[in-house]
Write an enzyme that holds these catalytic residues in place. Structure first.
Site, PDB file in Angstrom:
ATOM      1  N   THR A 470       0.800  -1.224   0.000  1.00  0.00           N
ATOM      2  CA  THR A 470       0.000   0.000   0.000  1.00  0.00           C
ATOM      3  C   THR A 470       0.830   1.271   0.000  1.00  0.00           C
ATOM      4  O   THR A 470       0.294   2.354  -0.222  1.00  0.00           O
ATOM      5  CB  THR A 470      -0.921   0.005   1.232  1.00  0.00           C
ATOM      6  OG1 THR A 470      -0.142  -0.290   2.395  1.00  0.00           O
ATOM      7  CG2 THR A 470      -2.011  -1.044   1.088  1.00  0.00           C
ATOM      8  N   GLY A 511      -4.411   2.322   8.377  1.00  0.00           N
ATOM      9  CA  GLY A 511      -2.955   2.351   8.309  1.00  0.00           C
ATOM     10  C   GLY A 511      -2.363   3.726   8.120  1.00  0.00           C
ATOM     11  O   GLY A 511      -1.502   4.163   8.906  1.00  0.00           O
ATOM     12  N   ASN A 608       0.348  11.021  -0.261  1.00  0.00           N
ATOM     13  CA  ASN A 608       1.077  10.796  -1.507  1.00  0.00           C
ATOM     14  C   ASN A 608       0.061  10.467  -2.596  1.00  0.00           C
ATOM     15  O   ASN A 608      -0.470   9.356  -2.647  1.00  0.00           O
ATOM     16  CB  ASN A 608       2.081   9.646  -1.345  1.00  0.00           C
ATOM     17  CG  ASN A 608       2.940   9.440  -2.582  1.00  0.00           C
ATOM     18  OD1 ASN A 608       2.478   9.553  -3.706  1.00  0.00           O
ATOM     19  ND2 ASN A 608       4.214   9.128  -2.369  1.00  0.00           N
ATOM     20  N   PRO A 609      -0.252  11.416  -3.475  1.00  0.00           N
ATOM     21  CA  PRO A 609      -1.263  11.169  -4.508  1.00  0.00           C
ATOM     22  C   PRO A 609      -0.932   9.980  -5.412  1.00  0.00           C
ATOM     23  O   PRO A 609      -1.843   9.331  -5.927  1.00  0.00           O
ATOM     24  CB  PRO A 609      -1.283  12.478  -5.304  1.00  0.00           C
ATOM     25  CG  PRO A 609      -0.780  13.506  -4.359  1.00  0.00           C
ATOM     26  CD  PRO A 609       0.238  12.809  -3.498  1.00  0.00           C
ATOM     27  N   GLU A 682      -9.704   0.894   0.943  1.00  0.00           N
ATOM     28  CA  GLU A 682     -10.941   0.126   0.810  1.00  0.00           C
ATOM     29  C   GLU A 682     -12.093   0.957   0.255  1.00  0.00           C
ATOM     30  O   GLU A 682     -13.064   0.396  -0.265  1.00  0.00           O
ATOM     31  CB  GLU A 682     -11.307  -0.480   2.161  1.00  0.00           C
ATOM     32  CG  GLU A 682     -10.328  -1.565   2.569  1.00  0.00           C
ATOM     33  CD  GLU A 682     -10.564  -2.087   3.969  1.00  0.00           C
ATOM     34  OE1 GLU A 682     -10.939  -3.257   4.109  1.00  0.00           O
ATOM     35  OE2 GLU A 682     -10.364  -1.317   4.931  1.00  0.00           O
TER      36      GLU A 682
END
Length: 725
Positions: A470, A511, A608-609, A682
């Site tokens: 991720t 997270g 972070n895009p 998600e």
């Protein structure tokens, strides 16, 4: 997307661990160089219900290289459940080989340990089991509904008066939607290298939650938690399947204790169907009532699903239906059937991914009944209060997501009447769905070590967090760079070791918010302590290198813990989004293509895009997979899975996917946490399936309520009444 080389939060920098991964230098669970290692292969049952009556291990034990064969007859005695049908959680014990009883097809009945992987695999085939087979296993969902019970894990919920709300409505809907069994299938197979030495366990394990894994292993083997160390430096995907300790991990630890050598277990792709969790089959009945002007009067969401015969898990499909819309009369119910399958568990966006398919399909159906634009229908029933908790949302930009998405997508070109947009043999449809995902924030600790080298400060951040693909390494590095005021190249992040400060691990979309705020707290504490030591005012800006010089230090270490505030606890904290899909359906064959997708999300500050974009693309792909092909089929006579490899369990590939636009709305939710960050991974899968199904209806006039939507189903499905065909 343009990649910048700048440091700090908000920049789309490349993954800091990316080079290690593409060079093959990032070590996953089965890749650690452990000396004197041997290999183990689990053996699976070939019946769905019954018991073992005899075991013959002699032929396997004669083979060169075989060190031991373990079955229930000689297995280590482990901790057992102290209640009937306990709930499965991320810290639940995982006993294995404790009795001759068989609960499902594929359950572990033995394990072979050998010098080489090939020897273990071959020997496993030589172990002979005889079974007393129960002739009546519970393997048929439709035929077993009389056994359904009310689970303890997800209590029913209601507000208002559902019957009165339906009676008040001008239009009502009563429809049932089905989502099938699915399996997670991360690229990295579940694996562990376990070593038992002097009563202490070290496990290199593919686990999403390191702390919880140490608890589960220590409780299973009834040893002190301090004597268990779990290392998961890199995890090659999980999607929920690696949240808890599965039985292969117990087999490895047990085997290591018995042969007194480190033992590696790597689960095969076939075993990942039977031994590492799955998403439940959910049958969801939706009832909706609405006034002619689109005002919702009632909404009911009832889920019938299944669990194993020895453990309870219920996917919370009704979670979204409690809070997404302003409806005074609401009812959520769950019922479970104990069946002879393995215990299901969380799969990406558990509850939201499946529940949103039912809810957002039903909302589209009601909009059609009302002859109302489905975007405006959702906006009309928006709410800034979570009616299920009677708390305000910390922030909620759902209306903005819908409006901006509609504009970007070109929603004004959609025809209300199905089957009215055509190009050649293709019927063209547009679909929309709203999305939401709870954005948890959990207590997280971190350590930062500052070291001065040649006039430059280098920082190392340590925590037991995991990176399951991720981007955890990258966003933690960016956070440390931001709060220490140094380039990201001067930050090293070390993760996935239970000796590091405790975090909640990876799962539940907490997270990013949790890890980054933990890193922030450690960095802020380091700077505060260095300033306090030299009587420097807290608000005075001093470079961290100067602080180390003034303190005459070459190395300094600090820890910090971030946790939810009281304000967080008094609000309902969610991320929100909207999905738009354009689908082309061949009117003769039922073949369809997803041509375009637009996803708009409001998920707080985007650290972070680039990595966030990757998370949304992954979610959209999994959501499309729910519609296109993903399903696990059960063999009706024996209870095993017919789909047991990637040859027959189909997932989307590049050619299946659309042109995708992803839009992040500017938002910093400081109620959610000090950095204003929310979960996003998600959110990307939530309600995607409904937007595609709704587009298929707009194209064909055929309402598809059972996933996956295959060409065969489309061809035989009738056009809905009221649709001009």
């Amino acid at each position: 997307m343009e990649t910048l080389n700048a440091s700090g939060v908000g920049n789309p920098i490349n993954r800091v661990e990316g080079r290690l991964k593409v060079m093959g230098m990032a070590k996953y669970a089965s890749e650690f160089p452990v000396e004197n290692k041997v290999y183990a292969q689990g053996i699976n049952s070939t019946i769905a219900k019954g018991e073992i009556v005899s075991v013959d291990t002699s032929e396997a034990e004669k083979l060169d290289g075989v060190l031991a064969v373990i079955t229930y007859k000689n297995a280590e005695k482990l901790n057992s459940f102290d209640e009937e049908m306990p709930q499965l959680s991320t810290t639940t014990i995982a006993p294995v080989l404790q009795s001759p009883k068989i609960n499902y097809y594929g359950e572990y009945v033995g394990v072979v340990i050998a010098e080489t992987f090939e020897q273990a695999q071959y020997a496993a085939r030589l172990v002979k089991f005889e079974y007393k087979k129960d002739p009546d296993p519970t393997i048929h969902f439709d035929e077993s509904q009389a056994k359904a019970y009310k689970p303890s894990g997800n209590p029913d919920y209601s507000r208002g008066d559902m019957a009165a709300g339906m009676a008040e409505a001008d239009e009502t809907l009563d429809a049932t939607y089905n989502t099938p069994l699915e399996h997670h299938h991360p690229m990295e197979l579940h694996a562990i290298i376990a070593s038992w030495e002097n009563g202490k366990v070290t496990a290199y394990a593919s686990q999403q939650m390191v702390e919880n894994a140490t608890i589960a292993i220590s409780d299973t083997f009834q040893i002190p938690k301090k004597d268990v160390r779990v290392i998961a430096a890199y995890v090659g995907g999980g999607f929920g399947s690696k949240l808890n300790v599965e039985r292969h991990a117990t087999l490895a630890v047990m085997a290591s204790k018995m042969v007194n050598r480190p033992v590696q277990v790597t689960v095969t792709r076939h075993q990942m169907f039977t031994n590492t969790g799955m998403r439940q089959h959910n049958e969801q009945r939706m009832q909706i009532g609405a006034k002619r002007d689109g005002t919702l009067t009632a909404l009911s969401h009832e889920t019938l699903s299944h669990t194993s015969t020895y453990q309870e898990y219920q996917e919370p499909c009704g979670m979204i239906s409690k809070m997404l819309y302003d409806v005074p009369n609401n009812q959520i119910k769950y019922r479970l059937i104990p069946m002879n399958f393995q215990t299901p568990f969380a799969m990406r966006a558990p509850g939201e991914a499946t529940g949103s398919f039912a809810l957002e399909s039903a909302m589209d159906e009601m909009a059609w009944k009302l002859k109302m634009d489905p975007v405006e229908f959702r906006i009309k029933n928006d709410t800034q209060i979570d009616l299920s908790t009677d708390r305000p949302f910390s922030s909620r930009l759902l209306k903005e997501c819908l409006r901006i998405g509609a504009d970007k997508f070109g929603w004004e070109n959609r025809n209300m009447e199905p089957r009215s947009k055509q190009e050649g043999n293709w019927l063209i449809g547009y679909g929309v769905s709203a999305a939401s995902r709870r954005a948890p924030y959990r207590e997280t600790s971190a350590r930062v070590i500052l070291e001065m080298e040649k006039g430059q400060v280098h920082a190392t951040v340590q925590m037991d967090a995991t990176d399951i693909g991720t981007g955890s390494y990258t966003i933690i590095a960016q956070t440390a760079a931001e709060y220490l005021g140094i380039p990201v190249e001067q930050v090293t992040v070390e993760l996935g070791d239970s000796n590091f400060p405790v975090t909640p691990g990876s799962g539940g979309s907490w997270g990013a918010a949790s890890y980054c705020n933990g890193a922030r707290a450690a960095c802020e504490n380091a700077i505060s302590e260095l300033k306090r030591n030299r009587n420097i005012a807290e608000d005075e800006e001093v470079a961290v290198a100067d602080l180390l010089r003034q303190n005459k230090l070459a190395r300094f270490e600090a820890e910090g813990t971030a946790a939810p505030s009281e304000e967080f606890k008094n609000h309902s904290v969610f991320s929100f989004g909207a999905n738009f899909s354009e689908v082309w359906v061949d009117k003769d064959t039922g073949m369809y293509r997803i041509k375009r997708m637009v996803n708009v999300g409001s998920a707080g500050k985007i650290i972070n895009p680039k990595t966030a974009y990757g998370q949304i693309i992954g979610g959209l792909t999994m959501g499309a997979g729910m519609v296109i092909a993903e399903q696990t089929k059960v063999e009706p006579n024996f209870g095993n899975f017919i789909t047991r490899s990637f040859a027959d369990y189909h997932v989307p590939v590049n050619l299946d996917m659309a042109n995708i636009d992803v839009i992040f709305l500017p938002e910093e939710d400081k109620i959610a946490n000090k950095m204003g960050v929310k979960g996003i991974g998600e959110l990307g899968i939530t309600s995607v399936a409904a937007s595609i199904a709704n587009a298929i209806f707009n194209a064909t006039g055929k309402r598809m309520r059972d996933l996956p939507i295959t060409p065969e189903k489309l061809v035989v499905a009738p056009v809905e009444s009221g649709v001009v065909s």
